[in-house]
Design a protein around this motif. Structure first.
Motif, PDB file in Angstrom:
ATOM      1  N   VAL A   1      69.876   5.799 -52.906  1.00  0.00           N
ATOM      2  CA  VAL A   1      71.011   6.220 -53.726  1.00  0.00           C
ATOM      3  C   VAL A   1      71.995   5.071 -53.902  1.00  0.00           C
ATOM      4  O   VAL A   1      72.432   4.768 -55.025  1.00  0.00           O
ATOM      5  N   PHE A   2      72.347   4.411 -52.813  1.00  0.00           N
ATOM      6  CA  PHE A   2      73.316   3.322 -52.908  1.00  0.00           C
ATOM      7  C   PHE A   2      72.770   2.168 -53.734  1.00  0.00           C
ATOM      8  O   PHE A   2      73.497   1.560 -54.522  1.00  0.00           O
TER       9      PHE A   2
ATOM     10  N   ALA B   1      82.359  -3.586 -55.002  1.00  0.00           N
ATOM     11  CA  ALA B   1      83.063  -2.361 -55.369  1.00  0.00           C
ATOM     12  C   ALA B   1      82.426  -1.141 -54.720  1.00  0.00           C
ATOM     13  O   ALA B   1      83.111  -0.338 -54.070  1.00  0.00           O
ATOM     14  N   VAL B   2      81.120  -0.974 -54.888  1.00  0.00           N
ATOM     15  CA  VAL B   2      80.434   0.209 -54.358  1.00  0.00           C
ATOM     16  C   VAL B   2      80.436   0.210 -52.835  1.00  0.00           C
ATOM     17  O   VAL B   2      80.495   1.270 -52.200  1.00  0.00           O
ATOM     18  N   CYS B   3      80.371  -0.971 -52.234  1.00  0.00           N
ATOM     19  CA  CYS B   3      80.429  -1.076 -50.771  1.00  0.00           C
ATOM     20  C   CYS B   3      81.868  -1.168 -50.265  1.00  0.00           C
ATOM     21  O   CYS B   3      82.100  -1.478 -49.091  1.00  0.00           O
TER      22      CYS B   3
ATOM     23  N   VAL C   1      85.740   3.110 -60.565  1.00  0.00           N
ATOM     24  CA  VAL C   1      84.825   4.253 -60.405  1.00  0.00           C
ATOM     25  C   VAL C   1      83.799   3.926 -59.306  1.00  0.00           C
ATOM     26  O   VAL C   1      83.465   4.783 -58.479  1.00  0.00           O
ATOM     27  N   GLY C   2      83.322   2.688 -59.284  1.00  0.00           N
ATOM     28  CA  GLY C   2      82.404   2.270 -58.228  1.00  0.00           C
ATOM     29  C   GLY C   2      83.044   2.363 -56.862  1.00  0.00           C
ATOM     30  O   GLY C   2      82.405   2.793 -55.885  1.00  0.00           O
TER      31      GLY C   2
ATOM     32  N   GLY D   1      81.685   4.763 -53.948  1.00  0.00           N
ATOM     33  CA  GLY D   1      81.302   4.137 -52.681  1.00  0.00           C
ATOM     34  C   GLY D   1      82.132   4.617 -51.524  1.00  0.00           C
ATOM     35  O   GLY D   1      81.642   4.703 -50.392  1.00  0.00           O
ATOM     36  N   GLY D   2      83.395   4.953 -51.785  1.00  0.00           N
ATOM     37  CA  GLY D   2      84.263   5.418 -50.719  1.00  0.00           C
ATOM     38  C   GLY D   2      83.865   6.754 -50.146  1.00  0.00           C
ATOM     39  O   GLY D   2      84.210   7.073 -48.999  1.00  0.00           O
ATOM     40  N   LEU D   3      83.137   7.552 -50.910  1.00  0.00           N
ATOM     41  CA  LEU D   3      82.680   8.841 -50.388  1.00  0.00           C
ATOM     42  C   LEU D   3      81.697   8.664 -49.252  1.00  0.00           C
ATOM     43  O   LEU D   3      81.521   9.556 -48.422  1.00  0.00           O
TER      44      LEU D   3
END
Length: 472
Positions: free
Chosen positions: A42-43, A78-80, A103-104, A108-110
């Motif tokens: 997913v990531f 961003a996602v990490c 948005v990334g 990613g923060g979730l």
């Protein structure tokens, strides 16, 4: 008489439902057999998507394609929720590009396990027992809710994130408006900083970062509040929301996270301030009050978010070493912060204390910590140290820069902090790929390893004879 286009239309009409069914089957099978692998997939897919979006001409202010290594690095950062940058967030990216980044950061923060659980719900419309166990492990909700309430709790996590970020934005936007920014830009900067702070990302939409606001408490306090809350993690936040100040009802994870985080925050403030007190390149020429603000801000941001008020290249050597240690420690488990996590440090310290006392059990707050948790903690520490060592060696060979700069940025990437000596932007493409991989491994690796080990317990039918090797 049928049209020659009809078979093609029918084929496409059948292909979409078949692809959706295949997607559901794939997610269900992966969730059932290997939740950790689903999280990694997913990531990786999310990063690939955001890399593609950031590569487009519409994402850059110049209207040109962004090189793959820069787009991949920014998307991964961003996602990490890291905050390391190789191009200026304010000047290189267009408004569309900044929206993609924010948005990334939010996604990613979730967290990878929460994101995987949300994907399972979105695609297959159900989690299943293994999926619910995965989500329960991700949020540590054994003492907060029942297994059947996992879907509701996932919605609570997302709602809580949005609510906290909205409050932070409402606190920040008026200040930017007062400072003379246009209404639309002030709102956007408030939202950007709010999401970046709560999710421990450290991205700034201003070309000169937070330097113009280094003594502005109206800006610094919301950023500190967002960073500290985000670094505690959703498991702790949910316990605090349910039980508030009734400390006796807090579970062990919450107590360890709050206590160790507070200790590291205080020690970091005192240590950072003492080492930089007379350094005129950083805080040496400031007033007492401003020195205290900078020290506290640096201690809080070093373990999670990565916002900085001083040039990291100007830090004293002991301060850089302290910063390395705090970054490696990180924040709370299942939080937006990175590092090996404060509960890992707590378990390791408690094990040392138990061994020094000659106790067989590792205990804290009237609870006994299982030996399996100790094994996971050791695995996380060793894996983290190994990843940083390998990446540092590769970057030393690629860049030829001094060890202190390379180690600093390597730990920052692994711990998803975002502080930098500027090395990341100076690296050739292969160096940026190394740091991108390290950010991904740091965000995914230790959490996934811990989850995989904790969910993979098997019964042994026999034991080998016991024999002690010499230790130390």
């Amino acid at each position: 008489m049928s049209s020659p286009l009809q078979p093609t239309a029918l084929t496409w009409a059948n292909a979409v439902p078949r692809f959706l069914q295949w997607s559901r089957d794939f997610v269900d099978a992966l969730a059932a057999t290997s939740p950790a692998r689903l999280a990694i997939v997913v990531f990786a897919l999310v990063i690939a998507l955001f890399t593609t979006l950031l590569s487009l001409p519409i994402a850059s202010a110049s209207g040109e394609y962004t090189p793959l290594h820069d787009a991949l690095f920014t998307a991964t950062s961003a996602v990490c929720v890291t905050g390391l940058t190789v191009v200026s967030t304010a000047t290189h990216w267009s408004f569309f590009g900044q929206v993609v980044i924010i948005v990334g950061i939010f996604m990613g923060g979730l967290g990878i396990l929460t994101l995987a659980s949300v994907l399972s719900l979105a695609v297959s419309k159900r989690l299943g027992v293994r999926g619910k166990l995965r989500a329960q492990e991700a949020m540590n909700i054994q003492n907060v809710g029942r297994l059947g309430e996992v879907g509701t709790l996932l919605r609570i996590v997302i709602t809580t994130s949005v609510a906290i970020e909205a409050l932070l934005a409402l606190a920040l936007a008026p200040r930017f408006l007062v400072l003379g920014e246009p209404f639309g830009r002030a709102i956007w900067h408030g939202v950007f900083y709010a999401i970046s702070a709560f999710n421990s990302a450290g991205f700034t939409p201003h070309s000169d970062g937070l330097v113009p606001y280094e003594t502005d408490l109206w800006v610094l306090i919301p950023l500190l509040v967002g960073a500290i809350i985000g670094s505690l993690g959703f498991p702790v936040l949910m316990v605090l929301i349910v039980y508030r100040g009734r400390v006796r009802k807090w579970n062990l994870h919450t107590k360890l996270t709050v206590v160790v985080s507070a200790i590291l925050l205080v020690l970091g403030t005192v240590g950072w301030g003492a080492m930089e007190w007379n350094n005129r390149a950083t805080i040496g020429g400031m007033s007492l009050w401003d020195k205290l603000i900078h020290s506290f801000f640096a201690s809080a941001m070093t373990r999670s978010t990565g916002f900085n008020l001083v040039d990291q290249n100007q830090l004293e050597a002991p301060t850089m070493l302290l910063t390395d240690a705090l970054m490696f420690a990180g924040g709370g488990s299942a939080s937006t912060a990175g590092g090996i996590k404060v509960t890992t440090i707590a378990v390791m310290f408690l094990a040392i204390v138990a061994e020094a006392r000659g106790d067989r059990d590792i205990r804290a707050f009237g609870r006994r910590i299982p030996e399996s948790t100790m094994r996971v903690a050791i695995s996380v520490v060793v894996l983290g140290a190994t990843l940083v060592s390998v990446a540092t060696g590769l970057l030393l060979a690629i860049s030829g820069e001094p060890m202190d700069r390379v180690l600093f940025d390597s730990i920052s990437a692994f711990a998803t902090v975002g502080l930098s000596t500027g090395l990341a932007a100076e690296l050739p493409p292969e160096g940026k790929y190394v740091l991108s991989a390290l950010m991904f491994a740091g965000r995914v690796g230790t959490i996934t390893l811990a989850t995989a080990l904790s969910l993979r317990q098997r019964n042994q039918l026999y034991h080998y004879p016991e024999e002690r090797p010499i230790i130390g």
